[in-house]
Write a protein that holds these residues in place. Structure first.
Motif, PDB file in Angstrom:
ATOM      1  N   THR A 206       0.820  -1.221   0.000  1.00  0.00           N
ATOM      2  CA  THR A 206       0.000   0.000   0.000  1.00  0.00           C
ATOM      3  C   THR A 206       0.848   1.263   0.000  1.00  0.00           C
ATOM      4  O   THR A 206       0.309   2.367  -0.075  1.00  0.00           O
ATOM      5  N   ARG A 222      -5.399  -4.652   5.710  1.00  0.00           N
ATOM      6  CA  ARG A 222      -5.156  -3.239   5.943  1.00  0.00           C
ATOM      7  C   ARG A 222      -6.505  -2.529   6.072  1.00  0.00           C
ATOM      8  O   ARG A 222      -7.519  -3.017   5.583  1.00  0.00           O
ATOM      9  N   ALA A 226      -5.961   2.591   3.635  1.00  0.00           N
ATOM     10  CA  ALA A 226      -4.698   2.152   3.052  1.00  0.00           C
ATOM     11  C   ALA A 226      -4.921   1.577   1.663  1.00  0.00           C
ATOM     12  O   ALA A 226      -4.137   1.830   0.739  1.00  0.00           O
ATOM     13  N   PHE A 227      -5.990   0.814   1.482  1.00  0.00           N
ATOM     14  CA  PHE A 227      -6.265   0.247   0.172  1.00  0.00           C
ATOM     15  C   PHE A 227      -6.599   1.328  -0.845  1.00  0.00           C
ATOM     16  O   PHE A 227      -6.307   1.190  -2.031  1.00  0.00           O
ATOM     17  N   ARG A 229      -5.139   4.009  -1.222  1.00  0.00           N
ATOM     18  CA  ARG A 229      -3.881   4.559  -1.741  1.00  0.00           C
ATOM     19  C   ARG A 229      -3.378   3.802  -2.964  1.00  0.00           C
ATOM     20  O   ARG A 229      -2.626   4.358  -3.768  1.00  0.00           O
ATOM     21  N   VAL A 230      -3.735   2.552  -3.099  1.00  0.00           N
ATOM     22  CA  VAL A 230      -3.224   1.760  -4.229  1.00  0.00           C
ATOM     23  C   VAL A 230      -4.150   1.809  -5.430  1.00  0.00           C
ATOM     24  O   VAL A 230      -3.840   1.227  -6.472  1.00  0.00           O
TER      25      VAL A 230
END
Length: 328
Positions: A206, A222, A226-227, A229-230
């Protein structure tokens, strides 16, 4: 017939191998002689009645005792008898299905609308690995994820039952696929077609700067932030499951992610194969992928029918690579 009967919530020791009457198919049902089944998180969540919050939800496992007495959501076998309204099957046909219950028995009744011919190039054990796990992957990628050829897809939890199918299905649908797994499974995930494999024990995926059009999350390792962000700004995050707990998880993770959806540019979705009404159609699509060699079930290990409690204990450890199957 012999069946494992669940009369109260608890550990695999609560599964009682006993003799019960063979079921009689209704007008629109098919009686299947079960030759193989599989075990998966769906089974042990129902067995333990966890997370507890699920018992309060509509369609939950039951407040004080299980609604489902015979677990086993995947079956592969042969048609034994058909109801008078059944026209598509006859005794002796080899079939597979996701009836959501009844697989932990020598015979099971399945509605004709839920049953499909078994892929010709699979054994009964391989076919029993397919329905719920592969169906979930297909639903998450195609229907909820709206996957398109050329997209970059990230599969988190790529070495599990759903994950191994998701990697292969995404490739079959023309995507560029990255799989996330532990170091011991990197070679496995690469061998089933992943273009790139990330060892989560060595790298925080991430925070590596990579962006994906679609993230299929089998691990919930996560928080949702956070996910995000990807993902690309218009990317899609599809939740399949994650580690359980007695009280809330993975339901809490699903609720928090979906609740975030109206406030972010990315799409948040849930792949719920249990409530899907098109499982037979999905099985036929998966059969096409399987028979032309684009998708192959990954089997971690097999157990004989009488060892189903041991198979569930192993599956509960969360370390299986691919599916755990049962020969009946």
């Amino acid at each position: 017939m012999k069946a494992f009967v669940l009369r109260s919530y608890g550990s695999p020791d609560m599964l009682d191998l006993t003799d019960i009457d063979k079921p009689v198919p209704g007008d629109d049902e098919v009686l299947v002689r079960v030759r193989a089944t599989s075990v998966q998180p769906y089974d042990w969540h129902l067995m333990r009645g966890e997370p507890y919050i699920a018992r309060l939800m509509g369609g939950g496992p039951g407040l004080r005792k299980p609604k489902i007495s015979i677990l086993g959501a995947d079956i592969a076998g042969q048609v034994e008898a058909v109801g008078k309204a059944v026209t598509g099957f006859r005794p002796g046909d080899e079939v597979f299905a996701m009836p959501k219950q009844g697989g932990f028995a020598e015979y099971a009744c399945v509605r004709e609308a839920e049953l499909a011919p078994k892929p010709k190039n699979l054994s009964f054990e391989q076919a029993a690995a397919v329905p719920m796990a592969a169906g979930t992957a297909l639903l998450g990628l195609r229907d909820e994820g709206r996957i398109q050829p050329g997209q970059k897809v990230l599969v988190n939890g790529a070495s599990g039952g759903v994950g191994t199918f998701a990697v292969q299905i995404a490739k079959a649908m023309g995507a560029e696929v990255t799989g996330v797994c532990s170091g011991r499974n990197v070679d496995l995930v690469r061998s089933i077609g992943a273009d790139e494999v990330i060892d989560y024990t060595a790298e925080d995926f991430t925070r590596n700067g990579q962006r994906y059009d679609l993230l299929l999350d089998n691990a919930a390792s996560r928080p949702g932030s956070a996910f995000r962000r990807v993902l690309t700004p218009k990317g899609t995050y599809v939740i399949v499951g994650g580690p359980g707990s007695r009280w809330l998880q993975p339901v809490g993770h699903v609720i928090s992610a979906v609740a975030m959806s109206p406030f972010v540019s990315q799409r948040m979705a849930l792949a719920d194969v249990v409530r899907c009404t098109e499982n037979r159609r999905n099985l036929l699509t998966l059969t096409e992928f399987i028979e032309d060699g684009r998708v192959t079930p990954v089997i971690d290990r097999g157990y004989p029918f009488e060892k189903i409690p041991a198979a569930i204990r192993y599956q509960e450890e969360g370390r299986s690579s691919g599916k755990v199957v049962i020969t009946v």
